[in-house]
Structures are given as C-alpha cells and as structure tokens.
Design a protein around this motif. Structure first.
Motif, short mmCIF file in Angstrom:
data_model
loop_
_atom_site.label_atom_id
_atom_site.label_comp_id
_atom_site.label_asym_id
_atom_site.label_seq_id
_atom_site.Cartn_x
_atom_site.Cartn_y
_atom_site.Cartn_z
N ALA A 450 0.80 -1.27 -0.17
CA ALA A 450 0.00 0.27 -0.09
C ALA A 450 0.67 1.25 0.04
N GLY A 451 2.24 1.23 0.09
CA GLY A 451 2.95 2.44 -0.33
C GLY A 451 3.35 3.33 1.35
N ASP A 452 3.04 2.14 2.38
CA ASP A 452 3.33 2.84 3.81
C ASP A 452 4.69 3.14 3.93
N LEU A 453 5.32 3.96 4.74
CA LEU A 453 6.67 4.02 5.11
C LEU A 453 6.76 4.17 6.69
N VAL A 454 7.43 3.46 7.30
CA VAL A 454 7.60 3.52 8.71
C VAL A 454 9.02 3.76 9.26
N ARG A 455 9.53 4.78 9.69
CA ARG A 455 11.01 4.99 10.07
C ARG A 455 11.13 4.53 11.51
N GLY A 456 12.18 3.95 11.90
CA GLY A 456 12.50 3.72 13.30
C GLY A 456 12.97 4.84 13.96
N ASN A 457 12.80 4.64 15.30
CA ASN A 457 13.25 5.50 16.13
C ASN A 457 13.96 4.87 17.43
N LYS A 458 14.38 5.64 18.33
CA LYS A 458 14.91 4.94 19.48
C LYS A 458 14.05 3.96 20.18
N ASP A 459 12.76 3.86 19.95
CA ASP A 459 11.95 3.19 20.72
C ASP A 459 11.48 1.87 19.84
N GLY A 460 11.82 2.15 18.72
CA GLY A 460 11.45 0.91 17.83
C GLY A 460 10.50 1.35 16.44
N TYR A 461 9.57 0.63 16.14
CA TYR A 461 8.78 1.15 15.00
C TYR A 461 7.20 1.17 15.24
N ASP A 462 6.61 2.10 14.70
CA ASP A 462 5.07 2.40 15.12
C ASP A 462 4.24 2.04 13.71
N ILE A 463 3.85 0.95 13.99
CA ILE A 463 2.82 0.50 12.61
C ILE A 463 1.50 0.83 12.96
N ILE A 464 0.80 1.43 11.89
CA ILE A 464 -0.54 1.95 12.07
C ILE A 464 -1.26 1.50 10.55
N LEU A 465 -2.58 0.89 11.04
CA LEU A 465 -3.02 0.12 9.79
C LEU A 465 -4.52 0.60 10.18
N ASP A 466 -5.50 0.82 9.00
CA ASP A 466 -6.67 0.96 9.04
C ASP A 466 -7.35 -0.39 9.31
N ARG A 467 -8.37 -0.34 9.71
CA ARG A 467 -9.46 -1.65 9.87
C ARG A 467 -9.26 -2.54 8.59
N GLU A 468 -9.30 -3.79 8.71
CA GLU A 468 -9.18 -4.73 7.54
C GLU A 468 -8.30 -4.40 6.39
N THR A 469 -7.16 -3.93 6.75
CA THR A 469 -6.25 -3.67 5.68
C THR A 469 -4.81 -4.35 6.24
N ALA A 470 -4.00 -4.42 4.87
CA ALA A 470 -2.63 -5.27 5.38
C ALA A 470 -1.61 -4.44 4.75
N GLU A 471 -0.25 -4.68 5.14
CA GLU A 471 0.75 -4.19 4.49
C GLU A 471 2.11 -5.17 4.69
N VAL A 472 2.75 -5.16 3.56
CA VAL A 472 3.99 -5.99 3.48
C VAL A 472 5.15 -5.21 3.16
N TYR A 473 6.08 -4.97 4.42
CA TYR A 473 7.25 -4.29 4.57
C TYR A 473 8.42 -4.87 4.13
N VAL A 474 9.41 -4.14 3.45
CA VAL A 474 10.74 -4.60 3.69
C VAL A 474 11.73 -3.68 4.69
N LEU A 475 12.51 -4.30 5.27
CA LEU A 475 13.22 -3.58 6.26
C LEU A 475 14.52 -3.03 5.40
#
Length: 509
Positions: A450-475
C-alpha cells in the motif's frame, strides 16, 4: 485513488532493495516452495471449444458445463498476470457419464472427450511451459468409476476389494480396503493392479511432460504402494512433485506419509483454522501461527505444504464470509494476504478472485465468470508480484512479533532480506509498537502493498493500519535525501498534475 496509483508507481523503485536476495534465489534455482498454484476444475472454468459440448447443461449443477483444455489455454495469460506460477487440474481421464469432476475414471489411458483430445492437453502443457508455468495433474489410483468394465471381467475379479463401504473411519484397514462412497476400491496389493497403476502414471508424464501429481485419497491406499509408486514415478522426470491429499486434522498422521516418498501435502489442519479465522473479523490469528509451529515439528519440509482457503470439496470461502455477515471481497483480501505471505505453497481455487459463491458440493463448483469486478484480481496481482520478487516470502523463517484479537505482525528473514507482514483483521484502526529487539534498529520499513513508510526511532517502529487492511514491508536502511528518487517523485506529481489540468480543460470544452 491517487494514493493507490502512486503506491503502484513506487513499487518498482522499492523492489530495488530486494534484488540481492532475489539474485541469490536465481543462483540457487527455483524450488517448489517458490510456486503459487491456481486450482482449476476443468469442466467449470472456460469453454474454448463448443464442438465438444456433448449434453452440456449449465443449469444442472451435476451436468457438464463445457469447460475444456482450449478454454484453459485461452486464460493462461490471465492466470500468469495474477502472479501464479503453476496450475493444478482436476482429473482429465475418461469418466463414466456424469463424471464432470473427473473422479469417476472409466479409462485411465484416455482423455475425457468433453475436455478435448490428448493433443489438446499436450498443447496446454506446452503453452503453460512457454509461460514458465508448471502443470500439476490430479490422479486417482484408489478407485474406478461405479460401472467399470473390470468389474465384469472374470480375469480381474481380484483387482478389487470386497464390496463394503467405509463405516469405521478410525479403522485404517477398513479405510484402505472399503469402497469410498460406493466407488469400487482397487486392490493395490495385487501385483498386477500395482504395476498397471504405476505404468499408467509414468506414461502420462512421458507422453505429456506434466510437472507433478496431486494424489487423490492418499490415506485410502496402502503406504507400501506409495513407496514404490513414488520411486518409479520420480525416475521419469527430475524434480517431479507428488502432493498428497490426506484429509485429516492430525499433522502427525499426515506427515507419516512423507516417509513413503510423497513430497508435499494439502494442509487440511491449516484450512480448518484459516477458513474459520479469516472469514470473520476480530478473530485471533494465533491459531494460524500455532499450525505453523506444529508443522515445523512434524514435517521434513513444512514449506512444501499446500495452504488454501477452500477447494472443490469444501464450502466456498465467500459463503463462509456471508454466513458471518462479512463483505466477502474484504475477507478474501485478508485471507489471501496471509496465504501469499506465510510459509507454504498457496493454492487458490478458481473463482476466488471474483468472490464466487457456493455451498456444499456441487454448488461450490459453479461456472467461472470472467466479466466481473476486478478489485480482488488487482489485489492478487500485487500479492503475486511481492511473492515472486521477495524470496523471504517463500523461503524465510516465520516469527510472530505481535498478535491481539486479529491484529498481527509477522517477520520473515531470508539471508540479508527481512519482510514484515502486518495484517489488521479487526474492526478498528490499530497502532502497534515493534521494539528494537524484534527488528534491527535505526532502519525503515518500506511498504510494498500500500506504499506505507515507517521510520524507526530510539523506541522501535510504530505500525499503523486501518481496519481490515494489510501491508507488506521490507526492512531497509533509512533513505535520507535520495535526490534521484525525489526527482522521480516530483516528475510523477508534475505529470499527474498536467493530466488533471488537461482532463479538467477537456471537460469544460
């Protein structure tokens, strides 16, 4: 719509980061666990040759509907474009009248005339191979049709077991020797029967160049037969696949047949959990992961298990979603996301891509319709591209990072590639924190679905998804200021702006 279009345009650039692992796979060679299978009931798929429409009646669910080999050939590009790399066909052998499904074999060496000729089938295999697609053929060695000529042949009276239906399904001897649903049960312990069936199976490989057999009713045939059958069949063609149907919910029972030469199995324990969990909302996905943990324990190669949401012997997944008062299209998307990204060989039953409905057999075998909404098909194309490009999705390990009431995050790693699969199978938007112990810190997750981008910070990664959706990320490493990439983005936006401008101007004119 703009966001979806932009995501599709970005995918080729994001795939660049998967190239090192993909190059490693190409060097190692393609394996069966890298395949994805489109399962076709020949008679119910596509009518490409009206000249073989003998007694066809599309209004009768138990009659022939006209599907044939030429019809499949016409749709091979359609199947390949969705990302599938293999097709599995129901039996093509000559059946007694009414055997549209192929499992009532009257002649093991002839092609069912409703489907075309032997030459038509050979052409189908060749056309599939031209597209780098493999062909798996369903084969029946447990029984014949109800009125087989051998039943009245005095010389073959010992080719069948005593006429007695299976009543005690816990008695393995009865399961192997009884007549399944009244079908005459072949005596594979008879040397003549055994040799006939082995010779027949080898003949079809030599004659047509198929790539694998789906073995019907495996547990109804003695294991000693399978041991010799598998050895002989595999001697004909290198890397020939035997995938068995052992309809049972005990993985230990199913895995036992792997000791007798059967490479892979249709994963019924997975189906039981997947059909229940993914056809509804707010269902924990832990049971699906537990199936994987058991599979790792009991199977020599759990990556060769065929995973599925429904097939020709079960109620359609669409029907299960409707029974749960859910929108089938969304349910299918969630189900296929898991199927294509979790370990195993995904097997999709024809018609799933159009949310084909169906109850018990034969209602679950309705005629395919190619003139329907393309929403699921477009989604499958993206899933297929991801699976065929990211080796972590076919060969990687599988770890559950988070699960709560249907919100799940999985991690798959293969060599230097890490994929993160997030599925929000709940009725609310979800935010999940993945800490730096679970994922390598100071990187970013690039969404390819879906084209999402999650940048890591000092605490980790915050993944946010709408209901009934999915995302496949590469690190991947944080991109920082990537001038060429940004230039491409600007060009895309400018081009899109011009498109909107001229479209608006044309409407005014």
């Amino acid at each position: 719509m703009t966001k979806r279009a932009l995501a599709l345009l970005l995918i080729p650039f994001l795939f660049f980061y998967a190239l090192p692992a993909q190059a490693a796979v190409e060097k190692e060679g393609r394996k069966w666990q890298d395949e994805s299978i489109y399962f076709i009931m020949v008679d119910r798929f596509n009518n490409g040759d009206s000249s073989n429409d003998y007694e066809v009646n599309v209004k009768d669910p138990k009659a022939y509907h006209g599907g044939d080999f030429k019809g499949i050939i016409q749709q091979l590009d359609y199947i390949k474009e969705m990302g599938f790399t293999a097709i599995w066909l129901t039996p093509i052998f000559k059946n007694e009248p009414g055997g549209y499904h192929g499992y009532w074999v009257e002649d093991f060496y002839k092609v069912e005339e409703h489907f075309g000729t032997l030459e038509d089938f050979k052409k189908l295999v060749k056309e599939a191979h031209k597209r780098d697609m493999k062909v798996i053929l369903d084969i029946v060695v447990n029984h014949t049709d109800y009125h087989h000529p051998w039943l009245n042949d005095p010389d073959k009276k010992d080719w069948f077991h005593e006429k007695k239906d299976v009543l005690n399904w816990k008695d393995q001897k009865e399961v192997e020797n009884g007549w399944l649903f009244g079908l005459p049960d072949l005596a594979q312990e008879n040397p003549e029967v055994k040799q006939y069936l082995i010779d027949m199976a080898k003949w079809w490989i030599k004659e047509t160049d198929i790539d694998g057999y789906r073995l019907d009713a495996v547990k109804h045939v003695p294991k000693t037969f399978w041991k010799e059958f598998s050895k002989e069949v595999k001697s004909v063609k290198e890397d020939f696949l035997l995938i068995g149907e052992v309809w049972d919910n005990d993985p230990r029972f199913i895995a036992e047949y792997g000791k007798y030469g059967i490479d892979a199995f249709i994963d019924y324990p997975f189906y039981r959990e997947a059909s229940k969990t993914l056809s509804n909302i707010d269902q924990s996905m832990q049971p699906l992961y537990d199936v994987w943990l058991r599979n790792k324990t009991f199977y020599k190669n759990p990556y060769l298990l065929g995973t599925f949401l429904d097939n020709h012997d079960t109620v359609r997944f669409t029907r299960l979603a409707l029974q749960n008062k859910q929108y089938p299209v969304t349910r299918i998307k969630m189900g296929l996301t898991y199927l294509f990204t979790a370990p195993g060989i995904p097997i999709m039953y024809y018609g799933t891509e159009i949310a084909l409905d169906g109850g018990e057999d034969p209602d679950n075998r309705r005629l395919m319709n190619f003139r329907t909404d393309k929403e699921i098909i477009d989604y499958i194309k993206k899933l297929g591209e991801l699976r065929n490009t990211l080796p972590s999705l076919t060969r990687g390990d599988f770890e559950l990072l988070y699960e709560k009431n249907g919100m799940a995050v999985f991690k798959r790693t293969y060599k230097n590639e890490t994929a993160v699969i997030a599925i929000n199978n709940t009725s609310k938007s979800q935010k999940v924190r993945i800490d730096n112990k679970q994922l390598e810190p100071n990187k970013e997750l690039r969404g390819l679905l879906a084209g999402d981008l999650v940048r890591g910070n000092k605490d980790g990664y915050d993944i946010i998804l709408d209901r009934e959706t999915a995302e496949v990320y590469v690190l991947a490493d944080k991109s920082g200021i990537n001038i060429p990439f940004i230039a491409v983005l600007i060009a895309i936006y400018v081009a899109f702006g011009f498109f909107l401008y001229f479209a608006k101007k044309r409407r005014k004119e």
